[in-house]
Design a protein around this motif. Structure first.
Motif, PDB file in Angstrom:
ATOM      1  N   ILE A   1      -2.970 -10.210   9.384  1.00 27.62           N
ATOM      2  CA  ILE A   1      -3.189 -10.137   7.935  1.00 27.62           C
ATOM      3  C   ILE A   1      -4.654 -10.442   7.595  1.00 27.62           C
ATOM      4  CG2 ILE A   1      -2.592 -11.164   5.692  1.00 27.62           C
ATOM      5  CD1 ILE A   1       0.243 -11.626   6.801  1.00 27.62           C
TER       6      ILE A   1
ATOM      7  N   ARG B   1      -4.685  -8.282   0.630  1.00 25.92           N
ATOM      8  CA  ARG B   1      -3.776  -8.522   1.754  1.00 25.92           C
ATOM      9  C   ARG B   1      -3.079  -9.875   1.617  1.00 25.92           C
ATOM     10  NH1 ARG B   1      -7.739  -8.738   5.901  1.00 25.92           N
ATOM     11  NH2 ARG B   1      -9.350  -7.520   4.897  1.00 25.92           N
TER      12      ARG B   1
ATOM     13  N   ALA C   1      -0.662  -9.898  -1.391  1.00 25.34           N
ATOM     14  CA  ALA C   1       0.527  -9.100  -1.089  1.00 25.34           C
ATOM     15  C   ALA C   1       1.487  -9.871  -0.188  1.00 25.34           C
ATOM     16  CB  ALA C   1       0.116  -7.781  -0.436  1.00 25.34           C
ATOM     17  N   ALA C   2       0.944 -10.504   0.870  1.00 23.90           N
ATOM     18  CA  ALA C   2       1.802 -11.259   1.790  1.00 23.90           C
ATOM     19  C   ALA C   2       2.456 -12.432   1.060  1.00 23.90           C
ATOM     20  CB  ALA C   2       0.995 -11.750   2.988  1.00 23.90           C
TER      21      ALA C   2
ATOM     22  N   GLY D   1       5.221 -11.192  -1.226  1.00 20.30           N
ATOM     23  CA  GLY D   1       6.403 -10.840  -0.448  1.00 20.30           C
ATOM     24  C   GLY D   1       7.183 -12.078  -0.047  1.00 20.30           C
ATOM     25  N   PHE D   2       6.458 -13.099   0.382  1.00 20.52           N
ATOM     26  CA  PHE D   2       7.118 -14.334   0.795  1.00 20.52           C
ATOM     27  C   PHE D   2       7.824 -14.985  -0.392  1.00 20.52           C
ATOM     28  CE2 PHE D   2       7.493 -18.698   2.271  1.00 20.52           C
ATOM     29  CZ  PHE D   2       7.934 -18.482   3.559  1.00 20.52           C
TER      30      PHE D   2
ATOM     31  N   ALA E   1       6.017  -7.012  -0.946  1.00 20.87           N
ATOM     32  CA  ALA E   1       4.710  -7.127  -0.286  1.00 20.87           C
ATOM     33  C   ALA E   1       4.031  -5.763  -0.200  1.00 20.87           C
ATOM     34  CB  ALA E   1       4.882  -7.733   1.102  1.00 20.87           C
TER      35      ALA E   1
ATOM     36  N   LEU F   1       0.647  -4.498  -2.088  1.00 26.60           N
ATOM     37  CA  LEU F   1      -0.482  -4.032  -1.276  1.00 26.60           C
ATOM     38  C   LEU F   1      -0.953  -2.648  -1.721  1.00 26.60           C
ATOM     39  CD1 LEU F   1      -2.074  -4.822   1.516  1.00 26.60           C
ATOM     40  CD2 LEU F   1      -0.779  -2.881   2.379  1.00 26.60           C
TER      41      LEU F   1
END
Lengths: 241, 114
Positions: B61, B76, B79-80, B83-84, B101, B105
């Protein structure tokens, strides 16, 4: 699906194949391998190298580590050690699976295929479905299930590979993002114990820190440092509780 | 692939990928009785394996290659994280987390001119 009144090894094998395709793991497996396919393309491995790695290694994390370690120019020794450390979890899975499959007096070589096929998805589905099944059909079922998973994984690996080759930058980037994100979330989902959660969190912090400070063998050291700290904290908490 | 590794890619696959991984399956086959799943060495190795995976995830990532490197670092990471957060918020659903996520992104990448 209900376990079949399987009349033969063939029908048990076919039931295994069907169970693979209808398993909840199919979605995770296809997503994972689409991502790995894109990654393999990005790091200039061939599509057949990827397909062979799926059949031979048959463990998403190990394949991810091998592709990343070799692709980012890590040393071969580091790659082998990191892959091996990630594979340790397979050991207790094989140990708990084989007693369900063995028949009295059957030779050990009959267990070679299910041993090689052991992976998280196959192990979870086998432990769920095998106990309700007649012992003489379990081996064929297990092989069918695993081969089904493997065909799906290899196919979606190729799909990811070719998609990465043909997509515009934005979407190729999104495809490459699939691997870290799906592994991040599935690892978090499997991390129920405090030990696992701490190892995940520390690994996410220590890993990039070692890369930033250009420590060599960063992947291996991340595991040993973050894993050992997590284990020590787990022990200390256990001792004080 | 790295210039440091001049072995044939297929030889590397077998020596550095297949064998180091397969050894654990074969050990499991040989150990008839086996270890307790809660034994200390198994717990430690589980923590190490999880941390290795976490390190590789973070590396991909934060220090990606190829097309993903074209996206800004902030996109990045956001986005991560989204998502989490979605995974935690929506019944610990893997699918929801990955979908959010990816959407963040793509939208972020688009807005930042890619």
């Amino acid at each position: 699906m209900t376990p079949p009144a399987a009349s033969s090894s063939t029908s048990a094998f076919l039931f295994g194949l069907r169970s693979a395709v209808s398993s909840v793991f199919i979605l995770v497996l296809s997503g994972t391998y689409v991502g790995l396919g894109a990654l393999a393309h990005d790091f200039h491995f061939s599509q057949w190298w990827l397909a062979l790695s799926t059949v031979l290694i048959w463990a998403g994390p190990a394949q991810l580590i091998l592709i990343t370690a070799l692709g980012t120019g890590g040393s071969p020794v580091e790659a082998a050690i990191a892959v091996s450390l990630s594979g340790i979890r397979l050991f207790p899975m094989v140990v708990t699976l084989l007693p369900l499959l063995r028949k009295k007096g059957s030779p050990l070589r009959n267990m070679l295929l299910p041993t090689h096929f052991t992976s998280v998805s196959m192990w979870v589905e086998s432990l769920r479905l095998l106990p309700a099944m007649a012992r003489e059909h379990r081996l064929a079922f297990c092989n069918g299930l695993s081969i089904g998973f493997m065909i799906v994984a290899s196919t979606f690996g190729l799909v990811g590979y070719y998609l990465a080759a043909g997509l515009p930058t934005l979407f190729a980037g999104a495809l490459l993002f699939l691997t870290p994100v799906s592994f991040l979330i599935s690892t978090a989902r499997n991390a129920v114990a405090m030990l696992d959660r701490l190892a995940l969190a520390l690994g996410l912090i220590i890993g990039p820190a070692l890369v930033y400070f250009q420590v060599s063998l960063d992947i291996m050291w991340t595991g040993i440092i973050a894993g050992t700290i997590s284990y020590a904290v787990h022990r200390l908490r256990g001792a004080s509780a | 692939m790295s210039a440091a590794t001049q072995l044939s890619p297929y030889l590397m696959l077998v020596l550095l990928g297949f064998l180091p991984n397969e050894i654990w399956r074969l050990l499991g086959l040989i150990m008839a009785r086996g270890l307790n799943e809660k034994s200390e060495i198994v717990l430690w190795s589980r923590a190490v394996a999880t941390a290795i995976l976490a390190g590789v995830i973070a590396k991909l990532i934060l220090f990606p290659s190829g097309e993903l490197a074209a996206m800004p670092l902030s996109v990045r990471v956001i986005a991560a994280a989204s998502g989490f957060a979605a995974f935690l918020a929506i019944r610990r659903s893997l699918l929801a987390g990955v979908a959010i996520a990816e959407i963040v992104l793509i939208v972020g990448g688009f807005l930042s001119g890619h």
